[in-house]
Design an enzyme around this catalytic site. Structure first.
Site, short mmCIF file in Angstrom:
data_model
loop_
_atom_site.label_atom_id
_atom_site.label_comp_id
_atom_site.label_asym_id
_atom_site.label_seq_id
_atom_site.Cartn_x
_atom_site.Cartn_y
_atom_site.Cartn_z
N LYS A 52 41.07 28.38 -11.35
CA LYS A 52 40.57 27.75 -12.59
C LYS A 52 41.67 27.65 -13.63
O LYS A 52 41.85 26.63 -14.28
CB LYS A 52 39.37 28.55 -13.14
N GLN A 96 33.73 35.68 -15.17
CA GLN A 96 33.60 35.50 -13.73
C GLN A 96 32.58 36.49 -13.15
O GLN A 96 32.61 37.68 -13.46
CB GLN A 96 34.98 35.68 -13.06
N ASP A 119 30.11 27.48 -18.47
CA ASP A 119 29.45 27.71 -17.19
C ASP A 119 27.98 27.26 -17.22
O ASP A 119 27.35 27.13 -16.18
CB ASP A 119 29.47 29.22 -16.85
#
Ligand code: GUN
Length: 292
Positions: A52, A96, A119
């Site tokens: 990412k 994460q 997200d």
């Protein structure tokens, strides 16, 4: 059979984003900045999060990686999030997953500023998504919608069977594909581990989204001809012939299923790369929203 090439499509999207970043810079506007927090040393999670950050560099975004030891307390993590929530330079950030067992994942996700939640996991954003209001759509379902759109896979009036009801993929995917939207208007069946007649359902499907996390679960005898298959699975299976000691296996028995499919995503190189491209898209959106 047409391969839904996530590697190529994500490269195309990243190129489009890079051009937009050049435009922003030419106009002296802010460069999008994504931050990622990772707790612990899980190999797969580190690989994903590093990918990412690398993708940010490639499109001209700024990025920050915050690595915290696995002993980090919930309170310490919430403090880091509170800092990012008010840091004016950060447009969006992610934590994460999975987190270590001693940290309450839901509490953490709820502490993220919804305007920076690229997200799309905060309940405010999940609620907006469910109501078909403008918001951040989570990277994996967003990436699947984008692949279906770019390959012009018809979804309207089709029967989609989603296997797996996770909060990250199965559940949002089933909601989105049933909505009145460009890639949507489908009749959706959401199946899971308690579903009794799964094969009966998959045999009726025009489109199957396999997101249950069991390697090579979907077999050729479970599908009809000319089906579209989206494989979200990505399990590391030990393989001594590989340099890193494992290979990536999807939820679909690709060799046999692809022979009967109209469209199918490979693993790796299908849904996986798309998720990173869509995270970047959400970060660009977060940045532009702040500007307007
Ligand atoms: N772990 C697996 N997928 C994801 C994702 O899309 N976002 C985050 N933050 N963690 C993940």
């Amino acid at each position: 059979m047409i391969l839904l090439d996530g590697k190529k499509t994500s490269a195309d999207i990243k190129e489009e984003i890079a051009l937009e970043v050049v435009d922003l810079k030419n106009q002296d506007k802010k460069t999008p900045h994504l931050a990622a927090i990772i707790v612990g040393n899980d190999g797969a999670s580190l690989t994903y999060v590093n990918a990412k950050v690398k993708a940010c560099d490639r499109v001209g975004f700024e990025s920050s990686l915050i690595r915290l030891p696995k002993e980090t307390t919930e309170e310490e993590l919430l403090n880091e999030i509170a800092i990012l929530n008010i840091d004016n330079d950060i447009d969006g950030f992610i934590v994460q997953l999975p987190l270590p067992d001693h940290i309450d994942e839901q509490k953490v996700l709820m502490s993220i500023n919804p305007d920076k939640d690229v997200d799309g996991f905060h309940p405010t954003n999940v609620g907006k998504m469910a109501l078909n209001l403008p918001t951040f759509i989570s990277a994996t379902p967003f990436g699947i919608l984008e692949l279906l759109e770019r390959y012009k896979v018809e979804t309207s009036g089709k029967h989609v069977v989603v296997i797996g009801r996770s909060h990250i993929v199965g559940s949002p995917m089933s909601i989105l594909l049933a909505q009145k939207r460009k890639v949507g208007n489908a009749t959706v069946t959401l199946t899971h581990s308690r579903t009794k007649n799964l094969k009966e359902l998959t045999l009726q499907a025009d489109i199957i989204i396999a997101a249950l996390g069991i390697p090579e679960f979907l077999k050729a005898d479970m599908i009809k001809d000319h089906v579209t298959v989206i494989d979200v699975g990505i399990t590391r299976v030990a393989d001594s012939s590989k340099k890193n000691g494992f290979r990536l296996v999807g939820d679909v028995a690709f060799d046999e299923v692809s022979k009967k499919s109209a469209f199918i995503t490979p693993v790796p190189g299908g849904v996986g790369p798309m998720t990173i491209a869509m995270l970047l898209k959400n970060t660009l959106l977060a940045c532009s929203r702040r500007d307007s």
